[in-house]
Every structure is written in C-alpha cells, then in structure tokens.
Design a protein around this motif. Structure first.
Motif, PDB file in Angstrom:
ATOM      1  N   LYS A 356      -2.428   8.668   6.780  1.00  0.00           N
ATOM      2  CA  LYS A 356      -2.009   8.548   5.378  1.00  0.00           C
ATOM      3  C   LYS A 356      -0.556   8.961   5.202  1.00  0.00           C
ATOM      4  O   LYS A 356       0.169   8.380   4.388  1.00  0.00           O
ATOM      5  CB  LYS A 356      -2.923   9.392   4.490  1.00  0.00           C
ATOM      6  CG  LYS A 356      -4.316   8.778   4.361  1.00  0.00           C
ATOM      7  CD  LYS A 356      -5.239   9.605   3.488  1.00  0.00           C
ATOM      8  CE  LYS A 356      -6.571   8.894   3.320  1.00  0.00           C
ATOM      9  NZ  LYS A 356      -7.552   9.679   2.556  1.00  0.00           N
ATOM     10  N   PHE A 385       3.181  11.602  -9.442  1.00  0.00           N
ATOM     11  CA  PHE A 385       1.875  11.600  -8.776  1.00  0.00           C
ATOM     12  C   PHE A 385       1.460  13.020  -8.417  1.00  0.00           C
ATOM     13  O   PHE A 385       2.282  13.892  -8.162  1.00  0.00           O
ATOM     14  CB  PHE A 385       1.902  10.735  -7.510  1.00  0.00           C
ATOM     15  CG  PHE A 385       2.901  11.170  -6.489  1.00  0.00           C
ATOM     16  CD1 PHE A 385       2.582  12.130  -5.531  1.00  0.00           C
ATOM     17  CD2 PHE A 385       4.179  10.630  -6.473  1.00  0.00           C
ATOM     18  CE1 PHE A 385       3.504  12.534  -4.583  1.00  0.00           C
ATOM     19  CE2 PHE A 385       5.115  11.033  -5.535  1.00  0.00           C
ATOM     20  CZ  PHE A 385       4.773  11.985  -4.590  1.00  0.00           C
ATOM     21  N   SER A 387      -1.211  14.344  -5.608  1.00  0.00           N
ATOM     22  CA  SER A 387      -1.990  13.797  -4.499  1.00  0.00           C
ATOM     23  C   SER A 387      -2.496  14.900  -3.599  1.00  0.00           C
ATOM     24  O   SER A 387      -1.769  15.842  -3.295  1.00  0.00           O
ATOM     25  CB  SER A 387      -1.122  12.813  -3.699  1.00  0.00           C
ATOM     26  OG  SER A 387      -1.873  12.198  -2.687  1.00  0.00           O
ATOM     27  N   GLN A 388      -3.751  14.773  -3.165  1.00  0.00           N
ATOM     28  CA  GLN A 388      -4.325  15.717  -2.210  1.00  0.00           C
ATOM     29  C   GLN A 388      -4.317  15.142  -0.800  1.00  0.00           C
ATOM     30  O   GLN A 388      -3.933  15.797   0.156  1.00  0.00           O
ATOM     31  CB  GLN A 388      -5.767  16.067  -2.606  1.00  0.00           C
ATOM     32  CG  GLN A 388      -6.425  17.102  -1.714  1.00  0.00           C
ATOM     33  CD  GLN A 388      -5.858  18.502  -1.904  1.00  0.00           C
ATOM     34  OE1 GLN A 388      -5.341  18.837  -2.965  1.00  0.00           O
ATOM     35  NE2 GLN A 388      -5.956  19.329  -0.888  1.00  0.00           N
ATOM     36  N   GLN A 391      -3.357   9.303  -1.016  1.00  0.00           N
ATOM     37  CA  GLN A 391      -3.643   8.022  -1.648  1.00  0.00           C
ATOM     38  C   GLN A 391      -2.892   7.871  -2.964  1.00  0.00           C
ATOM     39  O   GLN A 391      -2.310   6.816  -3.246  1.00  0.00           O
ATOM     40  CB  GLN A 391      -5.150   7.864  -1.903  1.00  0.00           C
ATOM     41  CG  GLN A 391      -5.511   6.506  -2.504  1.00  0.00           C
ATOM     42  CD  GLN A 391      -6.977   6.398  -2.867  1.00  0.00           C
ATOM     43  OE1 GLN A 391      -7.701   7.400  -2.887  1.00  0.00           O
ATOM     44  NE2 GLN A 391      -7.431   5.203  -3.175  1.00  0.00           N
ATOM     45  N   ALA A 392      -2.887   8.921  -3.776  1.00  0.00           N
ATOM     46  CA  ALA A 392      -2.195   8.834  -5.064  1.00  0.00           C
ATOM     47  C   ALA A 392      -0.702   8.598  -4.862  1.00  0.00           C
ATOM     48  O   ALA A 392      -0.067   7.843  -5.610  1.00  0.00           O
ATOM     49  CB  ALA A 392      -2.434  10.115  -5.869  1.00  0.00           C
ATOM     50  N   GLU A 393      -0.134   9.223  -3.849  1.00  0.00           N
ATOM     51  CA  GLU A 393       1.291   9.027  -3.593  1.00  0.00           C
ATOM     52  C   GLU A 393       1.582   7.589  -3.191  1.00  0.00           C
ATOM     53  O   GLU A 393       2.563   6.987  -3.643  1.00  0.00           O
ATOM     54  CB  GLU A 393       1.757   9.994  -2.503  1.00  0.00           C
ATOM     55  CG  GLU A 393       3.259   9.939  -2.259  1.00  0.00           C
ATOM     56  CD  GLU A 393       3.732  11.002  -1.290  1.00  0.00           C
ATOM     57  OE1 GLU A 393       4.944  11.018  -1.001  1.00  0.00           O
ATOM     58  OE2 GLU A 393       2.901  11.802  -0.828  1.00  0.00           O
ATOM     59  N   SER A 434      -4.635  12.445  -8.878  1.00  0.00           N
ATOM     60  CA  SER A 434      -5.856  12.663  -8.103  1.00  0.00           C
ATOM     61  C   SER A 434      -6.495  13.982  -8.524  1.00  0.00           C
ATOM     62  O   SER A 434      -5.808  14.948  -8.844  1.00  0.00           O
ATOM     63  CB  SER A 434      -5.516  12.699  -6.610  1.00  0.00           C
ATOM     64  OG  SER A 434      -6.662  13.001  -5.846  1.00  0.00           O
TER      65      SER A 434
END
Length: 839
Positions: A356, A385, A387-388, A391-393, A434
């Motif tokens: 990722k 964003f 993000s953990q 994906q959100a990034e 996220s």
C-alpha cells in the motif's frame, strides 16, 4: 513519535528474529509431550508403569549398577531410576551419549535404543542451541529476550482506545477479511497467549545466560548450597546410600536421580520424588549423601521451600507448563505452535503495508508534477485524508488528479497537518476519512480530533464533500467520519453532496463517489474507482506483425508473460507504463550535459539518470539547456502517463496478448507507448504493467450468445471474450469486424475461420473499407442485418462493442437505436446486455 519508533522496532524484529522464534516454537511444542510419545513408541518402556501397578518393586540400586555395568570399562556418572514409568530409566556412563544405557528398573533388562529418542535429542538441541553449540545458545537466548520485547511492545501498540471493553481485548473478528482479519488474529490471539509467552521467556532465559540465572536466584532469595568436602579415600557404598534413600517414604516406588561424584571427597547428590507426589512432576527433594557411610549430609524437601525457592526449583516445570498439570502442558504446547501464526500474520501485514505504501508513492509521483504546476484561476481545492492502512490516501490522491484534470488547482494535505486556519482559507474541500476499528480515528488523525474538533471555527464559506471508509462489522461504522461531518456542519460548512460511505472495498460506493466527483468536475474516469495496484514487471516474450503491407499503421501482437500471482478476465485492460526510446533519451541527456550512467535519487529510488529520464516527458531537444542538478531537473519533468490496451487473450492462455497499432506523429516519429511496445523494448525485457479490472466488459453472468462488434485493434477485447467462452464450452456467437483491406488487415483470420468451422462462431460479417468503390463499415453491416439483429436480441443475446469511439462505436449505437428503439437500447444497458470498451 514513541509509538512510531516502537512499531518500527516491532516489525523489524518480527521479520528477523521471528524466524528463529517460530522454529523455537515448533520444536518446543514437539518436546511438550516427549515422555508420552516415547512411551507410545516403545512398548517395553510403557510396560514399566504396568509393573508398578502390579505392586512390584524396582531392583535395588546396587543390583542395577552391577547388572548395567557388566562388560563396561567406563565409570558410572549418573543413574536415573523412574519406577513410575513416566520417564525412561537410564544409566549414564563416561564417554558421552553413546555409552548411555536405557533399562527396565524392575528387571534390569537393557534396551538397545528407544525409538524416537534420537529425534527428540536433535529437537532439543535445535530448540536450545540451533544445533550450533554455544553460539546457537547465544542466538536463542537473544531471541528469547526479543520475545519479551514483542510481548511488551505488542500490548502497547494494540492497546484499545476503549480499553474497558472485553471484546476489544479478547474477541477475534472472524467475520472480517483481508488486513482487518489479519490484524485481529495477530493482536487478539497475541493477547490470549501473552501471559504464557511471558512465562516461557522469563524461564527460558534460565538456560541461556549465567548472568540471568544468578540474578534471578538473588532476586528470589535462593540460597547457594555449599557442597561439603569429605575425607579423601572414601569408597562408594551403594547399599548404604540406597538405604538412606529408601528410608524416605515412597521414594523406591517413585523417582531417583543419583549423581555420583568424580572425586572421593565429594558427596553423592540425589534428587528424589515420592510416587504419591502432590505437586508437579519436577517437585524434587534434594539430598547430599556421604558415599561411604550413607549418612545424609543435607536434605531440602520441596514442600519446605519458601515461594521463591519453589519457583527456582520449578523452572523447567514452569517453562513446559507441567507445573500446572496436563492443562498447563497443553496450553504451553498450543501457545508454542502459535508462534508460527504470529510469524506468518506479521509477515502478511508487513507485506500488505509495503504494497500500500508503494501504491501511495506511485499515486503521489503521478500527481506531484501537475499539482505543483497548476495554473488554474481561483482558490485551490483542499483535499485532505485520514488514513490508517493507506487506502484513504490513495483515494485522496486519485480525487486530486480528477480535480486537476478539470483544470482546478489542488492542495493535498494529510488531516494530521490540517488546522483551523487552513480550513477557514479553503472554499472547496474534499475529505477522504477512514475510521479505525469501532469508530476510532486513525492514528495519524488523533491529534486532529483532539485539537481541531474541539475548537469552534466559523466556516460558512466552505463547501465540502466527504468519502467515509469503514467496516460495517463494527457498531460505530464510519464513526470518526461522522464526527468530522457533524463538526463541519456545526461550523456552518455546507455539504456539496451527501457523504458517501464505503464498506471495505465496496466498488459500488466508490463508483457513486466517482460519479459525484464527475458531476462537480465534468471529468469522467474509468470504472475502476479503487486505487491502482502496484506496477509489476511483465516479460516481453514475443511480438508479431499482424498486417504486413497494410495501408494503415502497422498492427503488432505483443505477448507478455505475467508475474507470479497476476490474473485477469476476458474484457480486462492492461495498463502499461511506457519508456522513452533509448536514442531519444541519450540525445536529450547529451544536450543537457548529463552523465547517463550516473546514479540519482528520484521517485524514492536510486536510478541511473538514463533510466529515470526514460520514465518522463522529455523536452524537445532544441529546448534543452545545460543542467547542473540532475535530480532537480528530473523532478520537474512529468511522469509519462500509463497507456491502456485491451487484453486479447484469456487467463487459460497463460500469457497476455495485446494488439497494438503503431502510432506516428506529424513528424513521422512513433508514439511513445506504441513505439516502445512495437519497436524499442527488447524481447525478454521487463515491461511495468498492471491489470485494470473492467467489469463492464466482462462476459454476462448468464452467458448468453454474444454479438461482438469492433474494428481495428478492437479485435483484442472481442477475441479475449471468444477465447474465454470457447474454453467454457459456450458457443454460437456473432462477430462483426471491420478494417481496411482484406488482403492485409484480416486480423486473426485463421482463428476466426476455425471458430466458424467448429460452430463457436455462428455468423461472421466483415467490412473492408478500402476494398471496392463503396466504403463499408461495421455499422453498415449491422444496419443491413437489422432483422437478424432483432432476432438475436429477442433470444437474449448480449452486445459487445470494442474499438474506436469516434465513427465506429457511435455509428453502432445509432444503428442499435434505429433498429431497436431508444427505450430498448436503454433497457439493454440497464440489464448489462450492451457493453462497450471504446477509446
């Protein structure tokens, strides 16, 4: 910062020392039931317990020593007699393991060897020393210390923010999948076995390091037992020694471990245990006995020891779990086996995280140059964003690219760096948020929640849109995004459209998000709304010219061998990252005064200047000036965009075939993408590419007959559908295909003829626009067969169109609407029976 450093330490040790710990776990589990397995493998050994049950007494020690010593010139060092049959009875003579004698304590019968004993001896050596002596013991001891680091750092890293909830601590989320499931498995089961790992690590170090053993002994108040010195010349009298031992209740029927002194001035050391012991299987009483007189010089009964001394005397029992009986042994064995689980899930989480991160870097690289060079008027859109997992990034950068493609200036900012002032300056914003676990903010956004969401910020001029990522398995689905959205509303910000919630990798929700963005920007994007997978190296296997002598551009079949794990369906797209021709790159670098072979750090990689330049849009050679800083110059050049090609083969073929028309510019030079694949890339070289799922052009799930319509290189997508259907045994399709001249441009003519003969193609219509006085195209063929078209559609056929949008695809759509009617064509689209892959 501390948590980040601790996480880095945790994963680094996991992928290094984790291998040794997994091996130690496997070997430790194998040793957990060593004695039980030896009894099962050796009937003569198992019979010992039966004899005790019959009331027989073991032979006296002096008789056993005399019997076992017959024919041996070696001195006896140690004698272990277990009349209960729980462990093998053995006499250890000088000279090593080869001189050990296993025997029946009731008859004195020798056992030539115990079946399985060699395996367990090797396993124990592997467990304690990696079969490498003292060096191996140092490694296993160090890894045991690392196990303690894992335990302590792991509990800190996984500490739930709702720590009062037992479910967060102890419940595995079995219904989850992917990274969420792996994390739950790794962290929750790690919590289950945490006390066990603490115990086996703290006890295991006892055999690894002398300094640790001495320190624990002092800490627990252990007293060193002085070995009394006797008058030299005393002769060992086993009858007297055994008389002292047999005077102890139940010892003759229990366990005796006798260590004989090498010198005459040293006592005999004995560890004994009654047959009716009430403690664990290593709760020994220890005695020191005068070898000549049999007098007991010192006696320490296990029952009389204080707590600390009992722990010191039970170190092995605690380590193996036998201190707690059979349940303890089972728990320790299972926990040891689970070390392999943590090793595997840890590696999978690490590799997923790296993949990722690479995808995020790829997204940033593709957009970095355009974003910094935006020249649109008006305030920039803010894209933020939280993000953990990354994906959100990725989705945020993708949205930024869509905004930029619409001519808008964009500012991409992680939510961790977002403050009230930035929000007040923004007029339009996109938030990709996220939620971690059950309604919690990602780690990177906790400061934002704590600081910004606690403030009052007037934001009446802010219009925003939000994409919320979460997991519906949790009660507070998208909980953090909800709190951000509520806060924005309270500050006067207005939503441009309702928040789009995404459950996991919900493709439909992502498509709704893309549709909403398209309505804002006017820019359509490909159907695949998810973040791109990472480019992989495919191998250029072959290329064949399909239309020699054609009046049009040369068409090549390019064959690529996939990397391991790559997959696709008929109708999918291959995205290829092209490279500039070697000659062009060399000429530009020479004009810039740069050393093509020099190393430079760009795109997060160490590359040759030539290789880095080949990935970029190069300036015309007459505009190239001397360059002083190669890295800075390369960073300013935009990356070459990927090219998309319809895949012409199916997965069963084992290779991807592309149909590529060589495009030429006004100056006669080949296009970058087609020129690289058709001319410049060497056979056997690597081609960076990735499959883009194109579900809108897959075969219909009901597998109806297909009407396949295309022109030119559009034969690629149609051919993949036909090959896949042929492999599935689904025949009877209609192909309409057009090109310039039949003599040169009849692409895959032999394959099409074979399919006709086999009945796979029930009908074939072909149009050759340059043959004859009247130009004929595929839409003309379709119009001429309108009655047949209506019949096929009535029978449930599915229409597939692949090729150029201008001219062919639009013409076909017009004919369909003329023949079937507007509503009927719209109904075909809604039913998924009218599918297009056009460009």
């Amino acid at each position: 910062m501390f948590k980040t450093v601790l996480f880095q330490v945790h994963w680094f040790l996991g992928i290094t020392a984790g291998t040794v710990l997994a091996l130690m776990g496997l070997t430790g589990a194998a040793l957990s039931f060593e004695d039980d397995l030896l009894r099962a493998l050796n009937p003569q050994f198992a019979a010992v317990a039966t004899q005790q049950g019959d009331g027989r007494q073991a032979l006296p020690l002096d008789t056993l020593v005399a019997t076992l010593g017959e024919g041996s010139d070696s001195a006896l060092q140690r004698l272990r007699v277990d009349a209960t049959g729980q462990r093998p009875s053995v006499a250890r003579f000088e000279g090593g393991r080869a001189n050990w004698v296993y025997f029946d304590p009731f008859t004195g019968e020798r056992f030539s060897a115990l079946r399985g004993q060699g395996f367990f001896d090797f396993t124990e050596d592997l467990h304690r020393r990696l079969v490498a002596g003292d060096r191996g013991r140092l490694v296993t001891g160090s890894c045991t210390i690392i196990l303690l680091v894992f335990v302590l750092s792991g509990i800190y890293l996984r500490w739930p923010r709702q720590c009062w909830s037992w479910r967060n601590w102890l419940a595995v989320e079995w219904k989850h999948s992917g990274r969420s499931f792996l994390w739950s498995l790794h962290s929750v089961i790690g919590t289950w076995v945490l006390p066990v790992y603490l115990m086996i690590a703290l006890t295991g170090l006892w055999w690894s390091f002398d300094w640790y053993r001495d320190g624990v002994t002092r800490l627990l108040g252990g007293q060193s037992v002085a070995t009394p010195t006797l008058q030299a010349g005393g002769t060992l009298d086993l009858q007297r020694v055994q008389a002292s031992l047999y005077a102890l209740p139940g010892v003759r029927e229990g366990y005796i471990d006798l260590r004989l002194p090498a010198r005459g001035d040293r006592p005999v050391t004995a560890r004994v245990m009654s047959a009716d012991r009430s403690h664990h299987d290593r709760a020994y009483d220890t005695l020191q006995i005068d070898p000549a007189s049999g007098a007991v010089l010192d006696q320490r009964a296990y029952a009389d020891l204080d707590g600390g001394e009992k722990v010191l005397g039970s170190m092995f029992a605690l380590h193996s779990g036998s201190f707690f009986g059979l349940p303890g042994r089972l728990i320790v064995m299972l926990s040891s086996l689970l070390m392999v689980l943590f090793f595997v899930t840890g590696w999978m989480l690490y590799l997923d995280r790296r993949a990722k991160k690479r995808a995020v870097r790829a997204s940033r690289v593709d957009l970095a140059a355009p974003l910094s060079a935006g020249h649109a008027d008006g305030p920039a859109w803010l894209v933020s964003f939280a993000s953990q997992s990354g994906q959100a990034e990725q989705l945020a950068w993708r949205a930024a690219g869509q905004l930029q493609a619409a001519g808008m200036r964009v500012q991409v900012t992680p939510m961790a760096r977002l403050d009230g002032g930035t929000l007040q300056e923004a007029r339009r914003a996109l938030f990709v948020v996220s939620t971690f676990g059950d309604g919690e903010a990602p780690d990177s956004a906790r400061a934002f929640e704590r600081k910004v969401l606690a403030q009052v910020q007037a934001l009446p001029e802010l219009g925003y849109a939000m994409l919320a990522l979460g997991d519906r398995q949790y009660e507070r689905f998208c909980g953090f995004a909800r709190r951000v959205e509520q806060w924005l509303g309270e500050q006067g910000a207005a939503a441009l459209f309702p928040c789009v919630d995404v459950d996991g990798d919900d493709a439909r929700a992502l498509q709704r998000w893309q549709a909403q963005l398209s309505s804002l920007t006017g820019v359509e994007v490909a159907e695949d709304a998810g973040p791109h997978s990472v480019l992989q190296d495919w191998t250029l296997h072959d290329r064949v010219l399909l239309n020699p002598g054609s009046q049009g551009g040369a068409i090549w079949q390019v064959t690529l061998l996939p990397p391991p794990g790559a997959g696709w369906q008929a109708g999918d797209i291959l995205q290829v990252a092209p490279r500039q021709a070697v000659e062009d790159v060399t000429a530009v670098l020479a004009a810039a005064g740069l050393d093509a072979d020099a190393q430079v750090h760009v795109d997060g990689l160490e590359l040759r200047v030539h290789d880095a330049a080949a990935r970029r849009v190069l300036p015309p050679i007459d505009q190239v000036q001397d360059v002083q800083d190669a890295a800075q110059w390369l960073d300013q050049l935009p990356q070459l965009p990927t090219r998309e090609y319809s895949i012409a083969s199916c997965l069963a073929d084992g290779e991807v075939q592309l149909v590529v028309r060589l495009v030429q510019g006004e100056d006669g030079r080949p296009g970058i993408g087609s020129g690289w694949l058709a001319l410049h890339a060497g056979i056997g070289s690597s081609v960076p590419a990735r499959v883009r799922r194109n579900a809108g052009f897959h075969r219909h799930e009901d597998a109806p007959p297909m009407i396949l319509i295309g022109n030119g290189t559009g034969i690629a997508g149609l051919r993949s559908l036909l090959r896949e259907a042929d492999g599935a045994g689904q025949h009877g399709h209609w192909l309409l295909f057009g090109e310039r001249q039949q003599a040169c441009d009849a692409l895959y003519a032999q394959e099409i003829i074979a399919w006709q003969q086999q009945g796979h193609l029930a009908r074939v219509d072909q149009a050759w626009s340059r043959d004859g006085s009247t130009r004929m195209y595929v839409q003309d063929l379709l119009r001429a067969a309108s009655a047949e078209l209506r019949h096929w559609i009535a029978d449930g056929a599915c229409v597939y169109v692949c090729g150029s949008l201008q001219g062919m695809a639009q013409g076909v759509d017009d004919v369909l609407r003329e023949t079937l009617g507007e509503e009927a064509v719209d109904a075909l689209r809604a039913e998924g029976r009218y599918r297009r892959d056009v460009y």
